[in-house]
Design a protein around this motif. Structure first.
Motif, short mmCIF file in Angstrom:
data_model
loop_
_atom_site.label_atom_id
_atom_site.label_comp_id
_atom_site.label_asym_id
_atom_site.label_seq_id
_atom_site.Cartn_x
_atom_site.Cartn_y
_atom_site.Cartn_z
N UNK A 165 1.63 -0.57 -5.04
CA UNK A 165 2.50 -1.36 -5.90
C UNK A 165 2.18 -2.84 -5.77
N UNK A 166 2.17 -3.53 -6.89
CA UNK A 166 2.07 -4.99 -6.90
C UNK A 166 3.44 -5.55 -7.27
N UNK A 167 3.91 -6.51 -6.49
CA UNK A 167 5.20 -7.15 -6.75
C UNK A 167 4.96 -8.62 -7.07
N UNK A 168 5.32 -9.02 -8.27
CA UNK A 168 5.21 -10.41 -8.67
C UNK A 168 6.52 -11.13 -8.36
N UNK A 169 6.42 -12.27 -7.70
CA UNK A 169 7.57 -13.10 -7.36
C UNK A 169 7.42 -14.40 -8.12
N UNK A 170 8.35 -14.68 -9.04
CA UNK A 170 8.20 -15.89 -9.85
C UNK A 170 9.57 -16.33 -10.37
N UNK A 201 8.09 -5.22 -9.90
CA UNK A 201 7.19 -4.29 -9.21
C UNK A 201 6.55 -3.35 -10.22
N UNK A 202 5.27 -3.07 -10.01
CA UNK A 202 4.54 -2.19 -10.93
C UNK A 202 3.47 -1.44 -10.15
N UNK A 203 3.37 -0.13 -10.42
CA UNK A 203 2.30 0.66 -9.80
C UNK A 203 0.96 0.14 -10.28
N UNK A 204 -0.01 0.06 -9.36
CA UNK A 204 -1.33 -0.43 -9.72
C UNK A 204 -2.08 0.59 -10.56
N UNK A 205 -2.70 0.13 -11.62
CA UNK A 205 -3.49 0.99 -12.49
C UNK A 205 -4.85 1.22 -11.85
N UNK A 206 -5.17 2.50 -11.58
CA UNK A 206 -6.46 2.82 -11.01
C UNK A 206 -6.52 2.72 -9.50
N UNK A 207 -5.41 2.32 -8.89
CA UNK A 207 -5.39 2.25 -7.44
C UNK A 207 -4.96 3.57 -6.83
N UNK A 245 0.81 -1.21 0.00
CA UNK A 245 0.00 0.00 0.00
C UNK A 245 0.84 1.26 0.00
N UNK A 246 0.18 2.39 -0.20
CA UNK A 246 0.87 3.68 -0.21
C UNK A 246 1.57 3.96 1.11
N UNK A 247 1.05 3.37 2.20
CA UNK A 247 1.65 3.55 3.52
C UNK A 247 2.64 2.43 3.84
#
Length: 309
Positions: free
Chosen positions: A231-236, A220-226, A159-161
């Motif tokens: 940020x969403x971080x994909x771990x793969x 990591x990518x900023x969420x669109x519309x959030x 989250x932003x916080x």
């Protein structure tokens, strides 16, 4: 050798010429500059390391001394943080070689100890190339290998916080990267570099991590519309085109070898690669042999498996 063992060995070697009480070793993705592994002993707390990611964007000078008796650099908040953490001096050494920053070693001295001197800063500058070679040797000294059953794709939301929401699968994926994590602060510590890089840059950040179970990608990518800064971080598992640029850098693959390697990922046979690149078949085989030698694999099938091809 583990990351912790690498850090301890480098601290011991450097300590013979620059005594210190603690250290923080950071490896960087040589393509994106994002953090990809860390080792520390008697160093900043996890919360302090998170704060440093926010406070100190960008690449540090080759050698930077901080603390008592040293002209102020960066913000007064940084010096207050050092004091609160019990450190009176820090000496940061960027591991640079060949125009690339491969990582950073921060040497720390406790509060009340003597500050790092100008002579020690000069000695530190002479160590930069050796540190870079040690970091590259740590990664490229092991054969390139496919993942061995590491956790599958998972997403962590920040989250932003900076509140972190993670599923059990995501926690397992992060724990595979930080097996010695004792708290959530330790567990999520590997996220902050890519999260803050995405926030203050183009909205995306990528790091490829050489983990014990195989290469892992943090994207990591900023969420669109959030909300702003969510940020969403994909771990793969990192493979194929995502992994290739990092492999090229770490293992010292040349531009021509890289071109051949790209066509290997496309599944072209050696004759097809020769025609595509206007090379002789013998030259293609020579490039392949060089790639096998550098990456420690024993043939094309093993190379393709390691890269997910």
């Amino acid at each position: 050798m583990s990351v912790a063992e690498l850090g301890a060995e480098l601290s011991d070697r450097v300590g013979r010429v620059i005594p210190h009480d603690g250290y923080l070793l950071l490896g960087l993705d040589p393509v994106t500059g994002a953090g990809c592994f860390v080792a520390h002993e008697r160093a900043y707390s996890a919360r302090a390391r998170q704060w440093l990611e926010i406070e100190e964007p960008g690449v540090a000078p080759p050698v930077l001394a901080l603390g008592a008796g040293v002209p102020p650099r960066y913000s007064a908040d940084l010096h207050r943080l050092m004091a609160a953490e019990g450190f009176g001096g820090a000496l940061r050494i960027a591991a640079r070689h060949g125009g690339v920053t491969w990582g950073e070693l921060v040497l720390l001295r406790g509060w009340g100890g003597r500050p790092f001197s100008a002579a020690e800063a000069t000695r530190a500058g002479a160590l930069a190339g050796g540190l870079a070679r040690a970091l590259r040797g740590f990664v490229a000294g092991r054969p390139l290998a496919p993942g061995r059953g590491g956790p599958g794709p998972a997403v962590v939301f920040v989250g932003a916080d900076d509140t972190v929401r993670a599923t059990p699968t995501a926690r397992a994926a992060l724990r595979a990267l930080v097996p010695d994590a004792r708290t959530d602060e330790d567990l999520f510590g590997t996220l902050w570099n890519v999260v803050y890089t995405a926030r203050r840059g183009t909205g995306v950040a990528l790091s490829r991590i050489p983990a014990a179970h195989g290469w892992t990608a943090l994207h990591a990518q900023l969420l669109d519309g959030g909300a702003p800064d969510e940020v969403a971080v994909t771990v793969q598992p990192a493979s194929g085109r995502v992994l290739l640029p990092a492999v090229v850098a770490w293992y010292g693959v040349t531009a021509r070898e890289n071109a051949v390697l790209g066509h290997v990922l496309d599944g072209l046979p050696a004759k097809g690669i020769a025609r595509r690149l206007d090379l002789s078949l013998y030259t293609v085989h020579d490039h392949l042999k060089a790639i096998y030698r550098k990456t420690g694999v024993h043939g094309r099938d093993e190379l393709a498996a390691a890269l997910g091809g």
